[in-house]
Design an enzyme around this catalytic site. Sequence first.
Site, PDB file in Angstrom:
ATOM      1  CB  ILE A 207      97.885 -18.664  61.250  1.00  0.00           C
ATOM      2  CG1 ILE A 207      96.574 -18.234  61.922  1.00  0.00           C
ATOM      3  CG2 ILE A 207      99.051 -17.901  61.861  1.00  0.00           C
ATOM      4  CD1 ILE A 207      96.515 -18.541  63.436  1.00  0.00           C
ATOM      5  CB  SER A 208      94.668 -15.636  57.427  1.00  0.00           C
ATOM      6  OG  SER A 208      94.719 -16.659  56.458  1.00  0.00           O
ATOM      7  CD  GLN A 209      95.742  -8.384  58.363  1.00  0.00           C
ATOM      8  OE1 GLN A 209      95.235  -8.642  57.268  1.00  0.00           O
ATOM      9  NE2 GLN A 209      96.094  -7.167  58.709  1.00  0.00           N
TER      10      GLN A 209
END
Length: 218
Positions: free
Chosen positions: A63-65
């Site tokens: 899950i991206s930043q």
Amino acid sequence: MKKGNWEYQRRKMVEIQLIGRGIRDKKVISAFLKVPRHEFVPPPHREDAYGDFPLPIGEGQTISQPYMVALMTELLLLKGEEKVLEIGTGSGYQTAILAEIAKSIYTVERIASLLERAKEILEFLGYKNIHFRVGDGTKGWEENAPYDAIIVTAASPEIPPPLFEQLKEGGRMVIPVGNRMGQDLIRVTKKDGKPKKENFGPCIFVPLIGEYGWKNGN
Ligand code: SAM
């Protein structure tokens, strides 16, 4: 910071990580205040859901930043009536943010188990404007083209031609382009049928694997 006080952690994330770094779009900010990011992070890392970093979601994916999700969303310049194509559903978090802002979202993920989990969470949260598909997103989703905006959340060696074709005139695509070690965040606008590119700086994503991305996961 109190663990488990999700709303407090979410507000802090928005103030410090997003507004503090220059995110200004009110629609993006209110979507981030609303969407429960912790629901999209599997249990071993859930306590860190509002941290300033990407997290594993299984299958070697992330899950991206939060800031990267916000920046990419802001760069799409969404007003609310758009049809958006997302390539790389992953956890479904970015999908939820888009679904809060735009009219309809078409999301494609190559790993079926990730898509299934994302779909379950998004349906549980009550989203009705998201369409899901398992497959190679480098080919887009032609049946529903053209799109006002396209977001690619995995790193590509080039702009996949089918995605540019499926973009409306005046539409925006945001995509990390580069090599396997690092990329630049690029916004491509279709102007008179041609790509106008802008570079928003370095980033690192997991690879986009498919016919118009990398051919394998190695
Ligand atoms: N935006 C996501 C989130 O908020 O959780 C993170 C996405 S993750 C960085 C990138 C995703 O792209 C992975 O789930 C990966 O399986 C997917 N992916 C890679 N190549 C793909 C392809 N050709 N078509 C669709 N999805 C792809």
